[in-house]
Motif scaffolding. Sequence first.
Motif, PDB file in Angstrom:
ATOM      1  N   LYS A 101       0.832  -1.196   0.000  1.00 43.43           N
ATOM      2  CA  LYS A 101       0.000   0.000   0.000  1.00 43.43           C
ATOM      3  C   LYS A 101       0.868   1.247   0.000  1.00 43.43           C
ATOM      4  O   LYS A 101       1.962   1.262   0.582  1.00 43.43           O
ATOM      5  CB  LYS A 101      -0.947   0.008   1.194  1.00 43.43           C
ATOM      6  CG  LYS A 101      -0.297  -0.042   2.561  1.00 43.43           C
ATOM      7  CD  LYS A 101      -1.359  -0.112   3.651  1.00 43.43           C
ATOM      8  CE  LYS A 101      -2.164  -1.382   3.558  1.00 43.43           C
ATOM      9  NZ  LYS A 101      -3.318  -1.415   4.460  1.00 43.43           N
ATOM     10  N   GLU A 105      -1.511   5.731   2.578  1.00 42.48           N
ATOM     11  CA  GLU A 105      -2.483   4.781   3.101  1.00 42.48           C
ATOM     12  C   GLU A 105      -1.935   4.049   4.315  1.00 42.48           C
ATOM     13  O   GLU A 105      -2.666   3.807   5.288  1.00 42.48           O
ATOM     14  CB  GLU A 105      -2.879   3.781   2.018  1.00 42.48           C
ATOM     15  CG  GLU A 105      -3.661   4.408   0.874  1.00 42.48           C
ATOM     16  CD  GLU A 105      -4.129   3.389  -0.142  1.00 42.48           C
ATOM     17  OE1 GLU A 105      -3.995   2.172   0.120  1.00 42.48           O
ATOM     18  OE2 GLU A 105      -4.633   3.797  -1.207  1.00 42.48           O
ATOM     19  N   ASP A 109      -3.530   3.845   8.164  1.00 40.75           N
ATOM     20  CA  ASP A 109      -3.685   2.600   8.919  1.00 40.75           C
ATOM     21  C   ASP A 109      -3.086   2.728  10.313  1.00 40.75           C
ATOM     22  O   ASP A 109      -3.704   2.337  11.315  1.00 40.75           O
ATOM     23  CB  ASP A 109      -2.999   1.443   8.190  1.00 40.75           C
ATOM     24  CG  ASP A 109      -3.706   1.043   6.911  1.00 40.75           C
ATOM     25  OD1 ASP A 109      -4.764   1.625   6.609  1.00 40.75           O
ATOM     26  OD2 ASP A 109      -3.189   0.155   6.210  1.00 40.75           O
ATOM     27  N   ASN A 161      -4.689  -7.683   4.608  1.00 40.64           N
ATOM     28  CA  ASN A 161      -4.895  -6.388   3.939  1.00 40.64           C
ATOM     29  C   ASN A 161      -4.694  -5.184   4.858  1.00 40.64           C
ATOM     30  O   ASN A 161      -4.273  -4.121   4.413  1.00 40.64           O
ATOM     31  CB  ASN A 161      -6.275  -6.334   3.275  1.00 40.64           C
ATOM     32  CG  ASN A 161      -7.417  -6.576   4.241  1.00 40.64           C
ATOM     33  OD1 ASN A 161      -7.255  -7.201   5.278  1.00 40.64           O
ATOM     34  ND2 ASN A 161      -8.593  -6.081   3.885  1.00 40.64           N
ATOM     35  N   PHE A 162      -4.988  -5.330   6.164  1.00 42.52           N
ATOM     36  CA  PHE A 162      -4.784  -4.245   7.127  1.00 42.52           C
ATOM     37  C   PHE A 162      -4.212  -4.836   8.416  1.00 42.52           C
ATOM     38  O   PHE A 162      -4.905  -4.893   9.439  1.00 42.52           O
ATOM     39  CB  PHE A 162      -6.104  -3.519   7.415  1.00 42.52           C
ATOM     40  CG  PHE A 162      -6.641  -2.729   6.268  1.00 42.52           C
ATOM     41  CD1 PHE A 162      -6.206  -1.431   6.028  1.00 42.52           C
ATOM     42  CD2 PHE A 162      -7.589  -3.278   5.418  1.00 42.52           C
ATOM     43  CE1 PHE A 162      -6.702  -0.700   4.964  1.00 42.52           C
ATOM     44  CE2 PHE A 162      -8.094  -2.559   4.346  1.00 42.52           C
ATOM     45  CZ  PHE A 162      -7.648  -1.262   4.116  1.00 42.52           C
ATOM     46  N   ASN A 288      -6.319   1.009  -1.110  1.00 43.46           N
ATOM     47  CA  ASN A 288      -5.643  -0.275  -0.881  1.00 43.46           C
ATOM     48  C   ASN A 288      -5.834  -1.226  -2.068  1.00 43.46           C
ATOM     49  O   ASN A 288      -5.961  -2.435  -1.894  1.00 43.46           O
ATOM     50  CB  ASN A 288      -6.127  -0.929   0.421  1.00 43.46           C
ATOM     51  CG  ASN A 288      -5.165  -1.986   0.942  1.00 43.46           C
ATOM     52  OD1 ASN A 288      -3.947  -1.871   0.784  1.00 43.46           O
ATOM     53  ND2 ASN A 288      -5.698  -3.020   1.573  1.00 43.46           N
ATOM     54  N   ILE A 292     -10.185  -4.448   0.253  1.00 36.53           N
ATOM     55  CA  ILE A 292     -10.833  -3.998   1.477  1.00 36.53           C
ATOM     56  C   ILE A 292     -12.218  -4.621   1.523  1.00 36.53           C
ATOM     57  O   ILE A 292     -12.954  -4.595   0.537  1.00 36.53           O
ATOM     58  CB  ILE A 292     -10.875  -2.448   1.534  1.00 36.53           C
ATOM     59  CG1 ILE A 292     -11.638  -1.961   2.757  1.00 36.53           C
ATOM     60  CG2 ILE A 292     -11.439  -1.855   0.255  1.00 36.53           C
ATOM     61  CD1 ILE A 292     -11.517  -0.456   2.963  1.00 36.53           C
ATOM     62  N   CYS A 293     -12.559  -5.219   2.660  1.00 32.21           N
ATOM     63  CA  CYS A 293     -13.808  -5.972   2.748  1.00 32.21           C
ATOM     64  C   CYS A 293     -15.025  -5.088   2.544  1.00 32.21           C
ATOM     65  O   CYS A 293     -16.070  -5.546   2.077  1.00 32.21           O
ATOM     66  CB  CYS A 293     -13.888  -6.704   4.081  1.00 32.21           C
ATOM     67  SG  CYS A 293     -13.592  -5.648   5.507  1.00 32.21           S
TER      68      CYS A 293
END
Length: 490
Positions: A101, A105, A109, A161-162, A288, A292-293
């Motif tokens: 990322k 970004e 986070d 992802n995060f 991202n 991202i969900c």
Amino acid sequence: MTSQIEHIPLLNKQFINSRWVASAGSRVLDVMNPYSEERIAQVTAGDAADVDAAVKAAQQAQPDWQALGGAARAVYLDGFADSLKARCKELITLSATNNGKPLAEAGIDLDDAIACYRYYAKQAKALDARQGELVSVEMEGIEARCYHDPVGVVGLITPWNFPLVTSAWKLAPALAAGCSVVLKPSEVTPLPEQVLAEIALEIALPAGVLNLLNGDGEGIGAPLTHHPGVDKISFTGSNRVGEAVMQAAATRTASVSLELGGKSPILVMDDADPAQAADWVMAGIYFNAGQICSATSRLLVHKDVAEALYAALAERMDALTLGDPLAEGTDLGPLTSARQRDVVQRYLDIAKQEGLAVVRDAQHRTLPTQGYFLAPTLYRDVPVESRLWQEEIFGPVLCGRSVASEEEAIKLANDSAYGLAATVISGDPERARRIGRQLKAGSIWYNSEQLVLPETAWGGFKRSGIGRELGPWGLSAYLEVKHLVGPEEV
């Protein structure tokens, strides 16, 4: 590509009972830089013996951790926030390198993670005041008092992802509640979360309260979800794995929190400003790289503003800078892994087979010559029967449909197996809120980007999961309610 790094770090130890100990596993997993496609580290994948040792350490530590009380636990939570802030530059760079990322970004986070630890430090202090609260009862001469006890030992499984954000969403409320923890980071992006073990040592967190195990689902995830000493599992990831977690927990009636998939809609009404709407649409799907969900990957735009919106989106997509996540000015980095790139590419191949109408795709830009990149893509007039409309893609792919009315937009928005999030854009805020109340989703934004705040709940309806994270609801997920009932004191 052959790695140009001379010394590849090997994470061959597990953090158990406040000590780095040799892993019981023998398999070694590569950790990749998704931009350079180089191996940047290796991780020894743990196994069931590591899980058992970590759970036993957590079991031993939990009673004393609970007995400390919320105010004392809050000191440690603030310690996590302070230490993360002190490592800000290092962690932003590490996240960009391991996750792909862009720096901006990664900075968002980290700020969100720090805010989460701060919030639950306050919640931990407030928890003390709630212990022993009197409950109003009608029976004369009888009193009831309410207490909130920690669930016990919890297994936390975070996605790639995060990493720092999702670990904060789980770890902070679990510690605030008085639970001890076994944390499994994703094997794809394990590097950022290693700092949590370092911080635990730095702030002298009691031994066994936080245990961190490196490995994959086979070696760590499955044994952790099946372990009889784990009282709760909190999992964020795919529906397929989430269902397996539920099945494992069901065999011993253990509690679960599941944050799973999404196929979120974004509704642009006829009174919306197309230029402003385009900015919010872009933020909802290409942040991202779409991994991202809550990505608002289904665009429902009123026919009266559709052409203006598509033109504005095309202009903004053309202006995106794809490249090195560590370079200033990069808007879109690579996908986090070759595997995820290939998953998304298969959907793009399906789109060609289905003959979807393209607004922007790989034909409209030159991609970087290295890295797991895919072009930001936009289709319009996508049939509801299309797999791209129905299924979570988890990449920079937006599917649009025009609607003729507010009612049609709401109906199509709710016509999904998922219900994690949604966005409504309208020139009338009251109308946006009214529409939002009719949508079946856990988080709904109106006339804004996706603002995820520590004070507001996170979680979904339908196949998007079970339970809520963040806010007081996130703390409650790690607490059991207990009532003491007896004669009223005279």
